[in-house]
Structures are given as C-alpha cells and as structure tokens.
Scaffold this active site. Structure first.
Site, mmCIF file in Angstrom:
data_model
loop_
_atom_site.group_PDB
_atom_site.id
_atom_site.type_symbol
_atom_site.label_atom_id
_atom_site.label_comp_id
_atom_site.label_asym_id
_atom_site.label_seq_id
_atom_site.Cartn_x
_atom_site.Cartn_y
_atom_site.Cartn_z
ATOM 1 N N LEU A 33 0.809 -1.223 0.000
ATOM 2 C CA LEU A 33 0.000 0.000 0.000
ATOM 3 C C LEU A 33 0.843 1.274 0.000
ATOM 4 C CD1 LEU A 33 -3.014 -0.995 2.328
ATOM 5 C CD2 LEU A 33 -2.819 -1.192 -0.152
ATOM 6 N N ALA A 73 3.969 -5.703 -8.460
ATOM 7 C CA ALA A 73 4.601 -4.817 -7.480
ATOM 8 C C ALA A 73 5.942 -4.304 -7.993
ATOM 9 C CB ALA A 73 4.807 -5.569 -6.169
ATOM 10 N N TYR A 140 14.815 2.283 -14.470
ATOM 11 C CA TYR A 140 13.524 1.591 -14.404
ATOM 12 C C TYR A 140 13.458 0.499 -15.476
ATOM 13 C CZ TYR A 140 8.599 0.751 -15.347
ATOM 14 O OH TYR A 140 7.396 0.143 -15.604
ATOM 15 N N HIS A 188 1.263 10.863 -15.458
ATOM 16 C CA HIS A 188 0.821 10.332 -16.751
ATOM 17 C C HIS A 188 -0.049 11.330 -17.511
ATOM 18 C CE1 HIS A 188 1.866 6.633 -14.502
ATOM 19 N NE2 HIS A 188 2.489 6.413 -15.642
ATOM 20 N N ARG A 280 11.139 16.547 -22.290
ATOM 21 C CA ARG A 280 11.484 15.891 -21.030
ATOM 22 C C ARG A 280 12.636 14.922 -21.326
ATOM 23 N NH1 ARG A 280 6.771 12.490 -18.064
ATOM 24 N NH2 ARG A 280 7.067 11.142 -19.879
ATOM 25 N N ASP A 283 12.705 11.031 -23.173
ATOM 26 C CA ASP A 283 11.477 10.656 -23.885
ATOM 27 C C ASP A 283 11.771 10.278 -25.339
ATOM 28 O OD1 ASP A 283 9.401 10.762 -22.087
ATOM 29 O OD2 ASP A 283 8.868 12.853 -22.509
#
Ligand code: UFG
Length: 328
Positions: A33, A73, A140, A188, A280, A283
C-alpha cells in the site's frame, strides 16, 4: 486457479484482480500500500505486506495453495529511477529475485511479469516487435529487463512457465466505474490533461513540440487497462512448464500529445489550457507496439482500439471520483 497478485492494489493490478475474480479464480492480493489503494480491491482478498517479508510470502504460498503469481509490485517513475536508482534496483530487482526464490522453495512455477516498453529504450524501427533489441535508457527499464532475463534462466533450469508482458501506455479505467487511476504524484499524460480540464491544474504542459513527428509532439500507444488485464489471464491459462512468453502490449496505433489533448477536450466538452514546454529528458519521440505475436499465440486483441473510447472510461472515473479513492 489460486493466484497471488503482488501489487494488486495498484492501478493495473487492481484491474487484473477484478477480472480474475469475475472469471472465478481464487485471488489473493499482496500489496504494501505504498502506492496501492486499500479501496481498489475487495478487503477480504487483501494481504498488506512487503516483498521483503519472505517468511510471510512463504506462509501465504502454502496456506492459500498458490498455483501462479502475477507480479505487478514495482516502482514505476522513470525520472525518479534516474535520480534514485538504488530504490529501483532494490525493489524491482532484488525484491523480485527474493520472491522468485520463495516460489522456487514451494514449487510455484507459473509467473506472469509486468514488463514495459521502457526495456526497449529508443528503438530505430516502428512498430516495436518482440525481436526489437532491448536497450533500456533508464534504471527503471533496466531493472525490468534484468528480471526478464532472470526469469528466462529460471524457466530454462527449473521448468517454470513465465510470461513477460511489455506494456506500452496503460490508460483508461474499468467501464463499471468502481476502480481507476489514482497516482500520487500523477505524472501520466491522460489523467493530467483531465485534471487540467477539470480546473485542478492551471494547464497541461506539452513536453517538447520540436520532435520529428507530424505535429512535433511525442507519439505513444495507449492501451486500455482492461485489455491489459485480459492479456494476463490468457497468458496464465496457456502457460506450460518450460515455456517462455514475451509479448508487447499496445493497440498498434500511436497518438501524439496534441491528439490526446484534443480527444480529452472532445470527450469532456471542456477547453484544456495548454503550455508548450521543453522536451522531457529521456522521452523517445515515438513508441508504438506491434501486438501481432500475442494475437497469433493467445488470440488476444484489444477491445478498445480508439483513444476516444479509452478516454471516456478515464473521464468517467475522474468525474465520479474527483479525489480518487479518497472521494467517498
Ligand atoms: N507528456 C507531456 N506532458 C505531461 C506528461 C507527459 O507532454 O505533463 C508527454 C510525454 O512527454 C510523453 C507522453 O506525454 O510523450 C506520455 O507520457 P507519460 O508520462 O504518460 O508516459 P510515458 O510514455 O513517459 O511512460 C509510460 C509509462 C512508464 C513506462 C513508459 C514506457 O508511464 O512507466 O511508458 O515507455 F516506462
């Protein structure tokens, strides 16, 4: 099937959980959470816990007689992964490896993994197929690719069945209106434009208007979150021991930032204030998926094939939940 869904209280996870339950599966959500929402899943299905608590995972796998894991997750903020890579490598890779070891201890050998278009970096050719070389340009994407590689090795050596589903731009909300997108912070495009249309933000800033695209703004492939959920179920149902699946998930069509803004204006009937800003960092100009492989192999095809239909579901959620899950 008895399915453990990690990160099942998050945006994409909660949509998958809803669908799995609707189709009669026995579903358990494991979520710390941190970014997930208690209200996004039925309370009797939620176990609050962190991936690092391996003893709890051991216990759950046994007690709930888990057959398969769908692993959502993860941390997903690309920009943050550049400034705080430790957080991404630790949570997205180390914690996933420790989850995989729990599964190995208990003989759970079916695994569906949330991967991403970010594993491809800046590809030379469009659309992006599964053969496109993967050269992530941020921690990421790199952390997700590392997990894909570990899973391939486990599959080979331990006869697991695994699917890596590489999402393009997940968007929209369940048409039933009870769950949707609620990120803090929100980064987003579609929710930000909707918030600008609602007057919650002064404007939407376009990140770069000088790309070599028809209107100068970036092009992305927006895929409805319920179509993503469906792909997970199809993969789960078809996985065989020793089998690896790698599928790109998009609708095979791209929309520019300006086109998305116009579509939000058309759906909401509101004018969106726009500010043109610089690019950005990181991108890619265009990201569009080919979904031919999953269509051929699993019979998956997107039900939402048009940005307007996707935005209608997002607008329905934001209109009825002005404070997200805190709206009640
Ligand atoms: N954009 C703007 N203004 C904003 C926000 C976004 O112009 O305020 C533009 C971005 O530059 C990009 C497009 O809108 O061209 C979509 O941006 P998002 O941040 O909504 O999504 P991304 O394509 O950057 O990222 C998504 C997922 C990531 C994933 C990535 C894979 O959110 O988790 O796709 O490429 F890693």
């Amino acid at each position: 099937m008895h399915i453990l869904v990690t990160g099942g209280a998050g945006y994409i996870g909660s949509h998958a959980v809803r669908l799995f339950l609707e189709r009669g599966h026995e579903v358990w959500v494991y979520d710390n959470l941190v970014y997930g929402h208690r209200a996004a899943v039925p309370s009797e299905r939620l176990i609050v816990g962190d991936l690092s608590e391996t003893h709890r995972l051991d216990q759950i796998l046994v007690e709930k007689r888990i057959d398969a894991v769908v692993h959502f997750a993860a941390y997903t903020y690309v920009g943050e992964s550049v400034t705080n890579p430790a957080k991404y490598w630790h949570n997205n890779l180390v914690n996933t490896l420790s989850l995989m070891e729990c599964l190995r201890r208990h003989g759970v050998a079916r695994f569906v993994f949330s991967s991403t278009a970010a594993t491809f970096g800046i590809p030379e050719k469009m659309p992006i197929t599964e053969d496109t070389p993967q050269h992530p340009i941020n921690p990421y994407g790199a952390s997700k690719l590392a997990v894909e590689q570990a899973l391939a090795d486990y599959t080979h050596a331990y006869k697991w069945g695994f699917a890596a589903l590489r999402y393009f731009n997940a968007s929209g909300a369940y048409a039933g209106g009870t769950i949707g997108e609620d990120h803090t912070p929100e980064t987003h495009l579609i929710p930000l434009i909707i918030q600008a249309a609602q007057g919650k933000r002064p404007h939407i800033e376009i990140f770069g208007t000088d790309y070599s695209t028809p209107d100068g703004t970036c092009i992305r492939d927006y895929i409805h979150v319920d179509d993503l959920a469906e792909a997970h179920l199809l993969a789960l149902e078809k996985l065989q021991p020793g089998q690896q699946m790698h599928y790109n998930l998009g609708i095979g069509r791209g929309y520019s930032v300006r086109e998305v803004i116009s579509a939000v204006e058309a759906v909401t009937g509101k004018k969106v204030p726009v500010k043109e800003g610089p690019r950005r960092a990181g991108d890619p100009p265009v990201l569009v998926a080919s979904f031919e492989k999953i269509q051929r192999a699993l019979g998956w095809t997107p039900r939402y094939t048009d940005i307007t239909a996707i935005i209608e579901t997002a607008w329905n959620w934001h209109r009825t939940h002005p404070k997200g899950y805190r709206s009640k």
